[in-house]
Design a protein around this motif. Structure first.
Motif, PDB file in Angstrom:
ATOM      1  N   VAL A  69     -10.783  -7.678   2.479  1.00 33.23           N
ATOM      2  CA  VAL A  69      -9.976  -8.688   3.169  1.00 33.23           C
ATOM      3  C   VAL A  69      -9.156  -8.033   4.280  1.00 33.23           C
ATOM      4  N   ASP A  70      -8.506  -6.909   3.952  1.00 32.33           N
ATOM      5  CA  ASP A  70      -7.630  -6.233   4.911  1.00 32.33           C
ATOM      6  C   ASP A  70      -8.255  -4.996   5.552  1.00 32.33           C
ATOM      7  N   ASP A  71      -9.475  -4.644   5.146  1.00 27.09           N
ATOM      8  CA  ASP A  71     -10.215  -3.525   5.716  1.00 27.09           C
ATOM      9  C   ASP A  71      -9.450  -2.197   5.640  1.00 27.09           C
ATOM     10  N   LYS A  72      -8.828  -1.951   4.470  1.00 26.40           N
ATOM     11  CA  LYS A  72      -8.145  -0.686   4.234  1.00 26.40           C
ATOM     12  C   LYS A  72      -7.985  -0.479   2.732  1.00 26.40           C
ATOM     13  N   VAL A  73      -7.692   0.747   2.356  1.00 22.18           N
ATOM     14  CA  VAL A  73      -7.442   1.052   0.948  1.00 22.18           C
ATOM     15  C   VAL A  73      -6.043   0.563   0.603  1.00 22.18           C
ATOM     16  N   MET A  74      -5.954  -0.142  -0.521  1.00 20.08           N
ATOM     17  CA  MET A  74      -4.683  -0.758  -0.891  1.00 20.08           C
ATOM     18  C   MET A  74      -4.399  -0.584  -2.373  1.00 20.08           C
ATOM     19  N   ILE A  75      -3.130  -0.619  -2.720  1.00 19.40           N
ATOM     20  CA  ILE A  75      -2.723  -0.805  -4.101  1.00 19.40           C
ATOM     21  C   ILE A  75      -1.804  -2.013  -4.068  1.00 19.40           C
ATOM     22  N   GLU A  76      -2.161  -3.011  -4.881  1.00 13.98           N
ATOM     23  CA  GLU A  76      -1.414  -4.262  -4.848  1.00 13.98           C
ATOM     24  C   GLU A  76      -1.335  -4.859  -6.243  1.00 13.98           C
ATOM     25  N   ASP A  77      -0.434  -5.774  -6.407  1.00 17.49           N
ATOM     26  CA  ASP A  77      -0.308  -6.481  -7.678  1.00 17.49           C
ATOM     27  C   ASP A  77      -1.648  -7.149  -7.967  1.00 17.49           C
ATOM     28  N   ALA A  78      -2.248  -6.823  -9.101  1.00 14.28           N
ATOM     29  CA  ALA A  78      -3.574  -7.367  -9.426  1.00 14.28           C
ATOM     30  C   ALA A  78      -3.564  -8.890  -9.465  1.00 14.28           C
ATOM     31  N   GLU A  79      -2.483  -9.461  -9.954  1.00 16.17           N
ATOM     32  CA  GLU A  79      -2.418 -10.917 -10.095  1.00 16.17           C
ATOM     33  C   GLU A  79      -2.526 -11.634  -8.753  1.00 16.17           C
TER      34      GLU A  79
END
Length: 115
Positions: A69-79
């Protein structure tokens, strides 16, 4: 490894009999089940059309992945991650997997399962 289906990738990390597979569950149910079987740590997760890692910390789940979606490696709230939505979740232990860690230390090769 990254070009395999999520189930195959998970089987590279842990025997199929030890994987945790959840299907057609709400996020709240999934979170409850994950917290019931896993402690804080890093876990591989295979989804319908994506793979990544779940970081479990203090009963919260975070999704670490290469976002389409954002075309980058991310760490985000899974929910709230739009990429974490799936009909199936295949979990394999990483940071709590003693055999995998031993194999890594001994520089042993991981073999792609044939079935």
């Amino acid at each position: 490894m990254a070009q395999q289906a999520g189930l195959i990738e998970a089987q590279l990390l842990q025997p199929k009999s030890e994987l945790k597979i959840f299907s057609n569950v709400s996020f709240e149910t999934l979170k409850h089940k994950i917290n019931a079987v896993y402690s804080d740590g890093i876990y591989f997760v295979g989804l319908d059309n994506h793979v990544g890692y779940v970081v479990s910390k203090d009963k919260e789940l975070y999704f670490l992945h290469s976002s389409y979606v954002d075309d980058k490696v991310m760490i985000e709230d899974a929910e709230t991650s739009p990429c974490f939505s799936s009909n199936i979740y295949v979990f394999a232990e990483i940071s709590t997997n003693k055999k995998l860690i031993e194999s890594w230390i001994l520089n042993e090769r991981l073999n792609v399962p044939t079935n």
